[in-house]
Scaffold this motif. Structure first.
Motif, short mmCIF file in Angstrom:
data_model
loop_
_atom_site.label_atom_id
_atom_site.label_comp_id
_atom_site.label_asym_id
_atom_site.label_seq_id
_atom_site.Cartn_x
_atom_site.Cartn_y
_atom_site.Cartn_z
N ASN A 8 67.02 84.76 37.25
CA ASN A 8 68.27 85.51 37.30
C ASN A 8 69.12 85.32 36.04
O ASN A 8 69.76 86.26 35.57
CB ASN A 8 69.08 85.12 38.53
CG ASN A 8 68.42 85.57 39.81
OD1 ASN A 8 67.64 86.52 39.82
ND2 ASN A 8 68.72 84.90 40.90
N GLU A 9 69.13 84.13 35.48
CA GLU A 9 69.90 83.88 34.25
C GLU A 9 69.35 84.71 33.09
O GLU A 9 70.10 85.23 32.28
CB GLU A 9 69.87 82.39 33.87
CG GLU A 9 70.49 81.47 34.90
CD GLU A 9 69.50 81.07 36.00
OE1 GLU A 9 68.28 81.17 35.81
OE2 GLU A 9 69.98 80.66 37.07
N LEU A 46 72.50 89.21 47.37
CA LEU A 46 73.49 88.65 46.45
C LEU A 46 73.00 87.35 45.82
O LEU A 46 72.39 86.51 46.48
CB LEU A 46 74.80 88.39 47.18
CG LEU A 46 75.58 89.63 47.60
CD1 LEU A 46 76.81 89.21 48.40
CD2 LEU A 46 75.99 90.44 46.40
N TYR A 47 73.28 87.20 44.52
CA TYR A 47 73.06 85.96 43.79
C TYR A 47 74.16 85.84 42.74
O TYR A 47 74.91 86.77 42.50
CB TYR A 47 71.65 85.88 43.19
CG TYR A 47 71.25 87.03 42.30
CD1 TYR A 47 71.48 86.99 40.93
CD2 TYR A 47 70.64 88.16 42.82
CE1 TYR A 47 71.11 88.04 40.10
CE2 TYR A 47 70.27 89.22 42.00
CZ TYR A 47 70.50 89.15 40.65
OH TYR A 47 70.13 90.19 39.85
N THR A 48 74.26 84.70 42.13
CA THR A 48 75.40 84.36 41.27
C THR A 48 75.62 85.34 40.13
O THR A 48 76.75 85.78 39.88
CB THR A 48 75.21 82.95 40.67
OG1 THR A 48 74.92 82.05 41.73
CG2 THR A 48 76.44 82.50 39.93
N GLU A 49 74.57 85.71 39.41
CA GLU A 49 74.70 86.55 38.21
C GLU A 49 74.82 88.04 38.53
O GLU A 49 75.05 88.85 37.64
CB GLU A 49 73.49 86.34 37.29
CG GLU A 49 73.38 84.95 36.72
CD GLU A 49 72.72 83.97 37.67
OE1 GLU A 49 72.24 84.39 38.74
OE2 GLU A 49 72.69 82.78 37.34
N GLN A 50 74.67 88.40 39.79
CA GLN A 50 74.60 89.82 40.15
C GLN A 50 75.89 90.57 39.83
O GLN A 50 75.84 91.72 39.40
CB GLN A 50 74.25 89.98 41.62
CG GLN A 50 73.94 91.40 42.01
CD GLN A 50 73.52 91.51 43.46
OE1 GLN A 50 73.92 90.71 44.28
NE2 GLN A 50 72.71 92.49 43.76
N SER A 51 77.03 89.95 40.02
CA SER A 51 78.28 90.67 39.75
C SER A 51 78.43 91.01 38.27
O SER A 51 78.91 92.10 37.93
CB SER A 51 79.48 89.85 40.23
OG SER A 51 79.57 88.64 39.49
N GLN A 52 77.98 90.12 37.40
CA GLN A 52 78.04 90.42 35.96
C GLN A 52 77.02 91.50 35.60
O GLN A 52 77.32 92.39 34.80
CB GLN A 52 77.77 89.16 35.16
CG GLN A 52 78.92 88.17 35.20
CD GLN A 52 78.58 86.91 34.44
OE1 GLN A 52 77.59 86.25 34.74
NE2 GLN A 52 79.40 86.61 33.46
#
Length: 101
Positions: A8-9, A46-52
């Motif tokens: 994801n990163e 949903l995952y951490t980087e998804q909003s960006q």
């Protein structure tokens, strides 16, 4: 590249690179970015980087639409007024069509 195999990163870094590259008069990269990362931004859990990523995808879509509008407007204006612009219109033309003078 198969995005399912990318962390994801790394997806976020790649999406950001495509977005920034689109500013160098390469709006096609914004279209690629939008198409390539649409599922990651809107359809995946949903995952951490998804909003960006979602932010870059939306901005890429808006940039693509704006560039498309600018290009279409320029082509229409140029095609309708090339002959009226005289030598300037001919200097801007790669191929000079015969006909109306």
């Amino acid at each position: 590249m198969d995005l399912r195999r990318v962390k994801n990163e790394e997806k976020l870094v790649l999406c950001r690179k495509y977005y920034h590259a689109g500013f160098f008069i390469l709006p096609f990269l914004w279209l690629v970015n939008f198409v390539w990362f649409f599922n990651e931004a809107f359809r995946k859990p949903l995952y951490t980087e998804q909003s960006q990523i979602r932010s870059y995808v939306i901005r890429s879509m808006v940039g693509t639409i704006l560039w498309l509008a600018v290009i279409i407007t320029w082509v229409v204006i140029f095609q309708l007024n090339r002959a009226d612009w005289g030598i300037t219109g001919e200097n801007l033309s790669f191929l000079i069509p015969t006909g109306r003078k």
